[in-house]
Scaffold this motif. Structure first.
Motif, PDB file in Angstrom:
ATOM      1  N   THR A 147    -180.442 -34.214  85.069  1.00 41.17           N
ATOM      2  CA  THR A 147    -181.348 -35.204  84.484  1.00 41.17           C
ATOM      3  C   THR A 147    -181.272 -35.143  82.964  1.00 41.17           C
ATOM      4  O   THR A 147    -180.683 -34.219  82.392  1.00 41.17           O
ATOM      5  CB  THR A 147    -182.802 -34.929  84.934  1.00 41.17           C
ATOM      6  OG1 THR A 147    -183.193 -33.653  84.414  1.00 41.17           O
ATOM      7  CG2 THR A 147    -182.923 -34.937  86.451  1.00 41.17           C
ATOM      8  N   GLN A 148    -181.911 -36.125  82.326  1.00 38.01           N
ATOM      9  CA  GLN A 148    -181.939 -36.149  80.855  1.00 38.01           C
ATOM     10  C   GLN A 148    -182.665 -34.914  80.309  1.00 38.01           C
ATOM     11  O   GLN A 148    -182.291 -34.363  79.284  1.00 38.01           O
ATOM     12  CB  GLN A 148    -182.622 -37.428  80.351  1.00 38.01           C
ATOM     13  CG  GLN A 148    -181.827 -38.691  80.604  1.00 38.01           C
ATOM     14  CD  GLN A 148    -180.509 -38.679  79.830  1.00 38.01           C
ATOM     15  OE1 GLN A 148    -180.401 -38.098  78.757  1.00 38.01           O
ATOM     16  NE2 GLN A 148    -179.501 -39.320  80.402  1.00 38.01           N
ATOM     17  N   GLU A 149    -183.694 -34.469  81.022  1.00 33.89           N
ATOM     18  CA  GLU A 149    -184.434 -33.287  80.597  1.00 33.89           C
ATOM     19  C   GLU A 149    -183.546 -32.045  80.658  1.00 33.89           C
ATOM     20  O   GLU A 149    -183.576 -31.199  79.752  1.00 33.89           O
ATOM     21  CB  GLU A 149    -185.660 -33.089  81.485  1.00 33.89           C
ATOM     22  CG  GLU A 149    -186.522 -31.922  81.080  1.00 33.89           C
ATOM     23  CD  GLU A 149    -187.719 -31.745  82.001  1.00 33.89           C
ATOM     24  OE1 GLU A 149    -188.117 -30.588  82.199  1.00 33.89           O
ATOM     25  OE2 GLU A 149    -188.248 -32.757  82.496  1.00 33.89           O
ATOM     26  N   HIS A 168    -180.271 -32.042  80.382  1.00 35.40           N
ATOM     27  CA  HIS A 168    -179.311 -32.183  79.277  1.00 35.40           C
ATOM     28  C   HIS A 168    -179.943 -31.721  77.967  1.00 35.40           C
ATOM     29  O   HIS A 168    -179.319 -31.014  77.171  1.00 35.40           O
ATOM     30  CB  HIS A 168    -178.840 -33.632  79.151  1.00 35.40           C
ATOM     31  CG  HIS A 168    -177.780 -34.022  80.111  1.00 35.40           C
ATOM     32  ND1 HIS A 168    -176.470 -33.645  79.967  1.00 35.40           N
ATOM     33  CD2 HIS A 168    -177.837 -34.758  81.257  1.00 35.40           C
ATOM     34  CE1 HIS A 168    -175.755 -34.134  80.962  1.00 35.40           C
ATOM     35  NE2 HIS A 168    -176.560 -34.801  81.769  1.00 35.40           N
TER      36      HIS A 168
END
Length: 142
Positions: free
Chosen positions: A53-55, A57
């Motif tokens: 997820t972006q979190e 990353h």
């Protein structure tokens, strides 16, 4: 004008050419330890999409930045210690002088007298062969 066209191409190319989505990786070889972008006889396609997820990353980027900062701090400390270190210089190749007994005036005077005699003997005739017997033999023979 040319600069504007160059900037336009630089902004459009990454959007048009998404190489990560179109790439298919094949796992080949008898053991399965070879990877190729072209299909092989016994190759199996693999899913190489990043499922983070972006979190996740952001956390990975933060951890990488912290690790880099810590490594730079350790390097600075090491360089400071290396710059502050001055290795001892050799004064002589012999072992350090240690006093094995107390210096008395009689001993130091006798030592100086022997040193002067030796200096006189070598200064007078340094290359002359002495033919007289040593003192201990002469005094014992008389």
């Amino acid at each position: 004008m040319r600069t504007l066209a160059l900037w336009a191409w630089l902004l459009v190319i990454p959007l048009v050419c998404d190489a990560g989505a179109a790439a298919t990786v094949y796992r080949c070889g008898s053991i399965g330890n070879e990877y190729s972008q072209t299909p092989c006889a016994d190759g199996q396609p693999m899913d190489v999409n990043d499922s983070r997820t972006q979190e996740q990353h952001a956390q990975a980027r933060l951890l990488a930045a912290q690790t880099r900062d810590q490594a730079l701090a350790l390097e600075r400390d090491r360089l400071d210690k290396e710059a502050a270190f001055h290795p001892p210089r050799a004064g002589s190749l012999s072992s350090p002088v240690t006093t094995q007994f107390s210096e008395t005036p009689a001993h130091s005077k006798a030592h100086r007298v022997r040193k002067k005699r030796l200096a006189r003997a070598t200064a007078v005739a340094p290359n002359v062969l002495r033919t007289e017997p040593p003192r201990a033999t002469r005094s014992g023979a008389q």
